[in-house]
Design a protein around this motif. Structure first.
Motif, short mmCIF file in Angstrom:
data_model
loop_
_atom_site.label_atom_id
_atom_site.label_comp_id
_atom_site.label_asym_id
_atom_site.label_seq_id
_atom_site.Cartn_x
_atom_site.Cartn_y
_atom_site.Cartn_z
N UNK A 153 0.86 -1.21 0.00
CA UNK A 153 0.00 0.00 0.00
C UNK A 153 0.88 1.25 0.00
N UNK A 154 0.72 2.11 -1.00
CA UNK A 154 1.57 3.31 -1.06
C UNK A 154 1.39 4.20 0.17
N UNK A 155 2.45 4.90 0.56
CA UNK A 155 2.41 5.78 1.74
C UNK A 155 1.25 6.77 1.61
N UNK A 156 0.58 7.03 2.73
CA UNK A 156 -0.48 8.04 2.74
C UNK A 156 -1.83 7.54 2.25
N UNK A 157 -1.90 6.29 1.76
CA UNK A 157 -3.19 5.76 1.26
C UNK A 157 -3.75 4.74 2.23
N UNK A 158 -5.10 4.55 2.17
CA UNK A 158 -5.71 3.49 2.97
C UNK A 158 -5.40 2.14 2.34
N UNK A 159 -5.31 1.13 3.19
CA UNK A 159 -5.01 -0.23 2.73
C UNK A 159 -6.34 -0.90 2.35
N UNK A 160 -6.76 -0.65 1.10
CA UNK A 160 -8.10 -1.07 0.67
C UNK A 160 -8.27 -2.59 0.68
N UNK A 161 -7.21 -3.31 0.34
CA UNK A 161 -7.37 -4.77 0.29
C UNK A 161 -7.59 -5.36 1.69
N UNK A 162 -6.87 -4.82 2.67
CA UNK A 162 -7.10 -5.29 4.05
C UNK A 162 -8.49 -4.90 4.51
N UNK A 163 -8.90 -3.68 4.16
CA UNK A 163 -10.24 -3.23 4.57
C UNK A 163 -11.31 -4.15 3.98
N UNK A 164 -11.12 -4.55 2.73
CA UNK A 164 -12.07 -5.45 2.08
C UNK A 164 -12.15 -6.78 2.82
N UNK A 165 -10.98 -7.30 3.16
CA UNK A 165 -10.96 -8.58 3.87
C UNK A 165 -11.65 -8.47 5.24
N UNK A 166 -11.41 -7.36 5.92
CA UNK A 166 -12.00 -7.17 7.26
C UNK A 166 -13.51 -6.96 7.17
N UNK A 167 -13.96 -6.33 6.10
CA UNK A 167 -15.41 -6.16 5.92
C UNK A 167 -16.08 -7.53 5.76
N UNK A 168 -15.35 -8.43 5.12
CA UNK A 168 -15.87 -9.80 4.96
C UNK A 168 -15.88 -10.52 6.32
N UNK A 169 -14.79 -10.38 7.07
CA UNK A 169 -14.68 -11.06 8.37
C UNK A 169 -15.76 -10.56 9.33
N UNK A 170 -16.02 -9.26 9.31
CA UNK A 170 -16.98 -8.69 10.27
C UNK A 170 -18.31 -8.31 9.59
N UNK A 171 -18.70 -9.09 8.56
CA UNK A 171 -19.96 -8.79 7.86
C UNK A 171 -21.12 -8.64 8.83
N UNK A 172 -21.21 -9.57 9.77
CA UNK A 172 -22.36 -9.55 10.66
C UNK A 172 -22.36 -8.31 11.54
N UNK A 173 -21.20 -8.00 12.12
CA UNK A 173 -21.11 -6.83 13.00
C UNK A 173 -21.38 -5.54 12.21
N UNK A 174 -20.98 -5.54 10.94
CA UNK A 174 -21.14 -4.33 10.13
C UNK A 174 -22.49 -4.28 9.44
N UNK A 175 -23.27 -5.36 9.56
CA UNK A 175 -24.54 -5.42 8.85
C UNK A 175 -24.30 -5.30 7.34
#
Ligand code: FAD
Length: 511
Positions: free
Chosen positions: A222-244
């Motif tokens: 992930x380039x400096x200063x940017x959000x780590x979109x791939x990790x965020x995507x994976x975490x959204x999957x892991x916490x689907x239920x909590x995130x609705x």
């Protein structure tokens, strides 16, 4: 104080609060804040918690700002642990929560109102400014601290956990923590509401999980200063239920490891450090902003009481250091506990809850049993039926439970000083700090591998030392040893909590 000039590097909570309070104490002072971000809305992080004690300290020093902060904050929330369909209460409504951007907005308004000169977009090098007093409030990665590392006796160490400070666009019902697994990886979330439509959603994972899930690669790429979109995507999957099923909010959000900052001295010459630049305390006790604001209050007071800058800095450090050290100790134990969370997930939720509440040593069994007697009773059921309905009896009850392991039997868990004379035991004196990291693997392996089935941990009687050996006891106990910890009489209730939460089998109270 004449026309003292004060330059403050960093317009976070510490720098902005100090700026206003210095002006209030000394209206002739010329106070300038240099902040590298170019708008107060542009900042890292989401919500932070503010304790009632911080609010009353703020109210005493600056009632106007305290009122504004309270007004802008989200009401206190209770905390629960969630796992599967179970929910276990941890504590009732406590801290206020406030969005970091709003907090900075309030502090900025208050500082401007008294004539502080705030320069945004001003990334500043200490060598380029001159003033009678220079305050380094430039955060955990302070460049000023690095510049004077030798004079200040600075040290920084990084925790083994990886965390991401995310947000959500809805308010979770209660503050809560929960965990999910994906393959061999375990992820924990700490979530709490800080506005009607916002929550902090802080996710952490241990190093093994981090690599097992391939997040090390995402982070590296992930380039400096940017959000780590791939990790965020994976975490959204892991916490689907909590995130609705919703997305995580990010703001240059990427993995980090918590830096623990310690200094032998908080000032050198006309430069003084406050807030995260001077010291950090792990986020799992939610106290960084609190310490930053309280540093600002103490420094402003010292500067208004002492014409001589060196005397003012000395008075500030004398007032603050003991308090900060206590929080650092609590935070370090909390960090230890979370660093080993993966190992705890198989335990009953009530037991995890009790262990969590007593993890730092500042809250005991009695406290938790008084607030949630039924949960405490379930957490203690391995020891029998705890008298949770009768206040003030739980510590004694825990320590009076018979001990029957293969290696050691005794009528109670509080052994007399000579109670181990006949046991096949090995003794270790120990007062080190963190015990779950690789730095202590050898020590733990040695104790685990000892011939004797009983391990007795002794050493100095200060709270830090005792806390450290209770943490060590837990790690050694998990390897099947019977572990006895020496605790001073004054910390007997900490010994009871250690036995109740399964960190030690028994204690010897000494002194
Ligand atoms: C994941 C996470 C969760 C947290 N949760 C909580 C919580 O619930 N409760 C709580 O109380 N605390 C929490 N904290 C801690 C809290 O964010 C910090 O302790 C607090 O912000 C410290 O304030 P500060 O002013 O010292 O530093 P900072 O807030 O870091 O501010 C430093 C400022 O200095 C500026 N700066 C840096 N270098 C320069 C330069 N060269 N020139 C000009 N400006 C510069 C930065 O832009 C920044 O604005 C959390 C921290 C983390 C990492």
């Amino acid at each position: 104080m004449g026309n003292r000039t004060v330059a403050i590097i960093g317009g976070g909570p510490a720098g902005l609060a100090a700026a206003r309070l210095i002006k209030l104490g000394d209206p002739q002072a010329q106070v300038t804040v240099y902040e590298r971000s170019d708008a107060s809305g542009e900042t890292f992080g989401f919500g932070v918690g503010l304790t009632e004690s911080t609010m009353s300290n703020m109210a005493a020093a600056d009632p106007v700002t305290a009122d504004r902060l309270r007004e802008a904050s989200h009401d206190g929330h209770s905390l629960v642990l969630r796992t599967g369909d179970r929910e276990v209460e941890l504590h009732g409504a406590r801290n206020l929560a406030i969005g970091r951007a709003i907090l900075l907005e309030v502090l900025t308004t208050s500082a401007l109102e008294v004539g502080v000169d705030i320069r945004l977009g001003a990334r500043t090098d200490i060598d380029d400014i001159s003033a009678d007093v220079i305050i380094a409030a430039d955060g955990a990665r302070s460049a000023v601290r690095e510049r004077f590392a030798g004079e200040l006796g600075a040290s920084v160490s990084y925790g083994s956990l990886h965390f991401m400070w995310c947000g959500t666009d809805f308010a979770v019902d209660d503050a809560n923590f929960t965990w999910r697994t994906k393959g061999d990886a375990t992820f924990v979330v700490h979530a709490y509401p800080y506005a009607d439509d916002r929550s902090t959603f802080l996710i952490e994972t241990d190093d093994h999980s981090f690599r097992a899930a391939g997040l090390d690669r995402f982070a590296d790429e992930t380039p400096a200063g940017e959000s780590d979109e791939r990790s965020l995507g994976l975490l959204e999957e892991v916490f689907t239920e909590e995130l609705g099923g919703r997305k995580l909010l990010a703001n240059r959000t990427r993995w980090a490891q918590f830096p623990t900052v310690s200094l032998d001295r908080w000032s050198t010459g006309n430069v003084v450090l406050i807030g995260d630049a001077a010291h950090t305390a792990h986020y799992t006790i939610g106290s960084g902003t609190k310490l930053a604001l309280e540093d600002a209050i103490a420094l402003a007071r010292s500067l208004s009481e002492h014409e001589d800058v060196a005397e003012a800095f000395a008075a500030y450090e004398t007032a603050r250091r003991p308090y900060v050290s206590r929080f650092k100790h609590l935070a370090a134990r909390s960090q230890n506990w979370w660093s080993s969370f993966r190992e705890r997930t198989a335990e009953a939720p009530e037991r995890i809850a009790l262990s969590y509440m007593t993890r730092a040593g500042n809250l005991g069994l009695e406290h938790y049993a008084a607030e949630y007697p039924q949960v405490a009773a379930l957490a203690l059921r391995e020891l029998g039926e705890a008298p949770v309905a009768t206040p003030g009896t739980v510590d004694d009850w825990v320590l009076s439970r018979p001990l029957t392991t293969d290696a050691l039997s005794a009528p109670g868990r509080e052994l007399p000083v000579d109670g181990l004379d006949d046991a096949h035991a090995v003794r270790a004196d120990w007062s080190g700090g963190e015990v779950w990291g690789s730095a202590h693997d050898d020590l733990v392996a040695e104790l685990r591998g000892a011939d004797a089935p009983v391990v007795v941990l002794g050493g100095p009687s200060g709270p830090t030392d005792v806390g450290a050996r209770i943490d060590l006891a837990e790690r050694v106990r998990w390897a099947g040893k019977t572990v006895v910890v020496e605790v001073p009489v004054a910390l007997r209730s900490e010994g009871a909590a250690a036995v109740g939460a399964g960190r030690a089998d028994a204690v010897v109270t000494v002194g």
